[in-house]
Design a protein around this motif. Structure first.
Motif, PDB file in Angstrom:
ATOM      1  N   ARG A  43       2.366   1.789  -3.183  1.00  0.00           N
ATOM      2  CA  ARG A  43       1.392   1.540  -4.264  1.00  0.00           C
ATOM      3  C   ARG A  43       1.937   0.579  -5.317  1.00  0.00           C
ATOM      4  O   ARG A  43       1.853   0.845  -6.528  1.00  0.00           O
ATOM      5  CB  ARG A  43       0.996   2.839  -4.921  1.00  0.00           C
ATOM      6  CG  ARG A  43       0.356   3.796  -3.943  1.00  0.00           C
ATOM      7  CD  ARG A  43      -0.148   4.979  -4.656  1.00  0.00           C
ATOM      8  NE  ARG A  43      -0.734   5.936  -3.751  1.00  0.00           N
ATOM      9  CZ  ARG A  43      -1.477   6.935  -4.121  1.00  0.00           C
ATOM     10  NH1 ARG A  43      -1.734   7.112  -5.395  1.00  0.00           N
ATOM     11  NH2 ARG A  43      -1.973   7.766  -3.248  1.00  0.00           N
ATOM     12  N   THR A  44       2.526  -0.495  -4.824  1.00  0.00           N
ATOM     13  CA  THR A  44       3.205  -1.417  -5.721  1.00  0.00           C
ATOM     14  C   THR A  44       2.610  -2.817  -5.608  1.00  0.00           C
ATOM     15  O   THR A  44       2.443  -3.334  -4.505  1.00  0.00           O
ATOM     16  CB  THR A  44       4.712  -1.456  -5.365  1.00  0.00           C
ATOM     17  OG1 THR A  44       5.249  -0.148  -5.566  1.00  0.00           O
ATOM     18  CG2 THR A  44       5.461  -2.450  -6.235  1.00  0.00           C
ATOM     19  N   THR A  60       4.939   1.328 -14.879  1.00  0.00           N
ATOM     20  CA  THR A  60       4.188   2.358 -14.163  1.00  0.00           C
ATOM     21  C   THR A  60       3.496   3.237 -15.190  1.00  0.00           C
ATOM     22  O   THR A  60       3.885   3.245 -16.363  1.00  0.00           O
ATOM     23  CB  THR A  60       5.100   3.220 -13.260  1.00  0.00           C
ATOM     24  OG1 THR A  60       4.296   4.114 -12.485  1.00  0.00           O
ATOM     25  CG2 THR A  60       6.097   4.031 -14.067  1.00  0.00           C
ATOM     26  N   ASN A  65      -5.069   2.555  -7.628  1.00  0.00           N
ATOM     27  CA  ASN A  65      -4.121   2.557  -6.514  1.00  0.00           C
ATOM     28  C   ASN A  65      -2.834   1.793  -6.777  1.00  0.00           C
ATOM     29  O   ASN A  65      -1.908   1.869  -5.996  1.00  0.00           O
ATOM     30  CB  ASN A  65      -4.727   2.003  -5.221  1.00  0.00           C
ATOM     31  CG  ASN A  65      -5.326   3.114  -4.403  1.00  0.00           C
ATOM     32  OD1 ASN A  65      -4.761   4.205  -4.378  1.00  0.00           O
ATOM     33  ND2 ASN A  65      -6.453   2.852  -3.777  1.00  0.00           N
ATOM     34  N   VAL A  66      -2.788   1.043  -7.872  1.00  0.00           N
ATOM     35  CA  VAL A  66      -1.517   0.390  -8.210  1.00  0.00           C
ATOM     36  C   VAL A  66      -0.762   1.317  -9.160  1.00  0.00           C
ATOM     37  O   VAL A  66      -1.192   1.540 -10.292  1.00  0.00           O
ATOM     38  CB  VAL A  66      -1.724  -0.983  -8.872  1.00  0.00           C
ATOM     39  CG1 VAL A  66      -0.367  -1.614  -9.220  1.00  0.00           C
ATOM     40  CG2 VAL A  66      -2.506  -1.901  -7.960  1.00  0.00           C
ATOM     41  N   GLU A  67       0.328   1.883  -8.658  1.00  0.00           N
ATOM     42  CA  GLU A  67       1.125   2.790  -9.487  1.00  0.00           C
ATOM     43  C   GLU A  67       2.317   2.076 -10.111  1.00  0.00           C
ATOM     44  O   GLU A  67       2.816   2.485 -11.145  1.00  0.00           O
ATOM     45  CB  GLU A  67       1.635   3.982  -8.643  1.00  0.00           C
ATOM     46  CG  GLU A  67       0.530   4.864  -8.074  1.00  0.00           C
ATOM     47  CD  GLU A  67      -0.169   5.692  -9.149  1.00  0.00           C
ATOM     48  OE1 GLU A  67       0.277   5.690 -10.308  1.00  0.00           O
ATOM     49  OE2 GLU A  67      -1.186   6.339  -8.803  1.00  0.00           O
ATOM     50  N   GLN A  88       0.814  -1.218   0.000  1.00  0.00           N
ATOM     51  CA  GLN A  88       0.000   0.000   0.000  1.00  0.00           C
ATOM     52  C   GLN A  88       0.851   1.274   0.000  1.00  0.00           C
ATOM     53  O   GLN A  88       0.642   2.173  -0.810  1.00  0.00           O
ATOM     54  CB  GLN A  88      -0.904  -0.040   1.247  1.00  0.00           C
ATOM     55  CG  GLN A  88      -1.758   1.193   1.464  1.00  0.00           C
ATOM     56  CD  GLN A  88      -2.907   1.268   0.458  1.00  0.00           C
ATOM     57  OE1 GLN A  88      -3.564   0.267   0.175  1.00  0.00           O
ATOM     58  NE2 GLN A  88      -3.111   2.452  -0.102  1.00  0.00           N
ATOM     59  N   TYR A 109       4.274   7.426 -12.412  1.00  0.00           N
ATOM     60  CA  TYR A 109       4.535   7.576 -10.988  1.00  0.00           C
ATOM     61  C   TYR A 109       5.994   7.917 -10.694  1.00  0.00           C
ATOM     62  O   TYR A 109       6.297   8.760  -9.861  1.00  0.00           O
ATOM     63  CB  TYR A 109       4.148   6.267 -10.305  1.00  0.00           C
ATOM     64  CG  TYR A 109       4.088   6.288  -8.806  1.00  0.00           C
ATOM     65  CD1 TYR A 109       3.165   7.089  -8.141  1.00  0.00           C
ATOM     66  CD2 TYR A 109       4.933   5.469  -8.060  1.00  0.00           C
ATOM     67  CE1 TYR A 109       3.091   7.066  -6.757  1.00  0.00           C
ATOM     68  CE2 TYR A 109       4.852   5.447  -6.684  1.00  0.00           C
ATOM     69  CZ  TYR A 109       3.936   6.244  -6.031  1.00  0.00           C
ATOM     70  OH  TYR A 109       3.860   6.213  -4.675  1.00  0.00           O
TER      71      TYR A 109
END
Ligand code: 5GP
Ligand code: MN
Length: 326
Positions: free
Chosen positions: A228-229, A282, A261-263, A225, A285
Motif C-alpha cells: 500500500r505504498t 503515513t 488504499n495508500v498507507e 499494492q 500504518y
C-alpha cells in the motif's frame, strides 16, 4: 538521557543573557515559527537572542517578521552563553557549519545546550533535552515554556506559534492533531494570531510552475499494492525544466496518503548526482521513524526522512524490499 522539565529549562534561561536559537536546515513552518516566537519572547524578558538557520526563510514564510537572523556562523556579533536547539535532536540536522560551531563553541567549552523537540530517537548527549513526541509541533513546546514564565503572549508571537501548528498538522489533517493543538490554537486566535494571513501565504499562494513540476513528479508515480505504498521522485532536471526549487516540491509525500488504499507516501528528491533525499509519510500504518533509522535517518512515526547515496533504482528496490520483508 533523562528529559529536562520546562521548569529546568526556564531556570537555565534565567541565568543566561546571550542566547543562540538554531533549528534544522531546509526549515519548515515549525522550525522558523518556533525559533522566531522563542526569540521574540526572550527579547521581551530582557535577553539578547539570535536566530540561526543554514538556509534562508522560505518565501511562503516570509510574512513572519524577523530580526537578528543569520545564515552564517561568521557574522555572529558576539559569543553566546546558551544554545537552544529547536525542532531537531541531532547536531547534524543543523548543517555542517553549525555542527562544527556547536562542537567548538559549546560542547568543548562545556557551555549550556538546551534541546526542545518533538522527534523520536534523540542522538544528542551532554545537553538539557526536553523532548515530547506527543506535541503536535515544537511551537507547542515553546508555548508551554512561555506559559512557565507566566508571561502574556503577544499577537506577533501568537502568529508564529499558530504557524507551527498549522504547518506541522497540515491544518489539523495529520494524525498528530490532538486536543492540545486545537486548544492552544484557539487561545492563539483569541490573542490575535493571523490565521487568514497564514492560510493565504502558505496554502493559496501557489505558482503555476509548481503545478508544472508536480505534473512531472506525478508522472513517475508507482503504486505497490501489496505494501500500500505510493512512490514518486523528482530529478534535478525536473527543477531546471520548470525553473523551480526544492521548496516547490514540499508536501508531495503528504499528498499521496490522501488517496484511499495508500498507507505510505514516499517522495524521493535528487539532491545531487547519486544523492537522494527521501520523505516518508503515513497516517497510522507503521512506525516510519524506525524505518528511516534503518537508512540512517529519523523523524516521527508518521513523518520521517533520510538521505541515500547511490542509484535511484537501487534505493527504490531497497525501500520496497525493506517494507515487504523488513
Ligand atoms: P521531511 O520529509 O519533511 O524532510 O521530513 C519529515 C520528518 O523527518 C521531519 O520531522 C524531519 O525532522 C525528519 N527527517 C527528515 N530527514 C531526516 C534525516 O535525514 N535525518 C533525520 N534524523 N531526520 C530526518
Ligand atoms: Mn516540527
Amino acid at each position: 538521557m533523562q528529559n529536562s522539565t520546562l521548569s529546568d529549562i526556564k531556570g537555565i534561561i534565567e541565568t543566561k543573557n546571550n542566547i543562540l536559537i538554531v533549528s534544522h536546515y531546509s526549515p519548515d513552518g515549525d522550525a522558523i515559527g518556533s525559533s522566531l516566537a522563542l526569540s521574540d519572547f526572550l527579547d521581551s524578558i530582557g535577553k539578547k537572542s539570535f536566530v540561526y538557520n543554514r538556509d534562508q526563510i522560505p518565501n511562503y514564510l516570509d510574512f513572519l517578521d524577523y530580526k537578528n537572523f543569520y545564515n552564517t556562523t561568521e557574522a555572529f556579533p558576539q559569543d553566546f552563553d546558551l544554545l537552544i536547539l529547536l525542532d531537531l535532536n541531532a547536531f547534524e540536522r543543523t548543517g555542517e557549519d553549525m555542527e562544527s560551531y556547536i562542537n567548538s563553541n559549546f560542547v568543548n567549552d562545556k557551555k549550556s545546550i538546551v534541546v526542545i523537540d518533538h522527534h523520536e530517537n534523540p542522538t544528542i548527549n551532554n545537553a538539557n533535552l526536553h523532548i515530547d513526541t506527543d506535541a503536535a509541533s515544537t511551537g507547542i513546546l515553546v508555548y508551554r515554556l512561555i506559559k512557565k514564565f507566566n508571561k502574556k503572549i503577544n499577537s506577533k508571537i501568537a502568529t508564529s506559534l499558530l504557524t507551527t501548528i498549522i504547518t506541522d498538522t497540515s491544518s489539523f489533517k495529520n494524525s498528530n492533531s490532538n486536543i492540545e493543538s486545537f486548544m492552544v490554537s484557539a487561545e492563539l486566535m483569541e490573542i490575535g494570531a493571523e490565521l487568514d494571513l497564514i492560510n493565504s501565504r502558505i496554502f493559496a499562494n501557489e505558482e503555476i510552475k509548481k503545478l508544472q513540476l508536480k505534473t512531472k513528479i506525478f508522472s513517475t508515480l508507482k503504486f505497490e499494492q501489496e505494501i500500500r505504498t505510493a512512490i514518486c521522485f523528482s530529478t534535478t532536471m525536473f527543477y531546471e525544466e520548470t525553473n523551480t526549487t526544492k521548496d516547490h516540491s514540499t508536501g508531495i509525500a503528504n499528498s499521496l496518503i490522501s488517496y484511499s488504499n495508500v498507507e505510505i507516501g514516499i517522495f524521493i528528491r535528487e539532491i545531487e548526482q547519486n544523492k537522494w533525499k527521501t520523505s516518508l509519510r503515513t497516517n497510522n500504518y507503521c512506525d516510519l521513524a524506525s524505518f528511516a533509522n534503518k537508512f540512517g535517518g529519523g523523524g516521527h512515526k508518521n513523518a520521517a526522512g533520510f538521505t541515500f547515496n547511490g542509484e535511484l533504482e537501487l534505493l527504490i528496490k531497497k525501500i520496497i524490499s525493506e517494507l515487504k520483508h523488513g
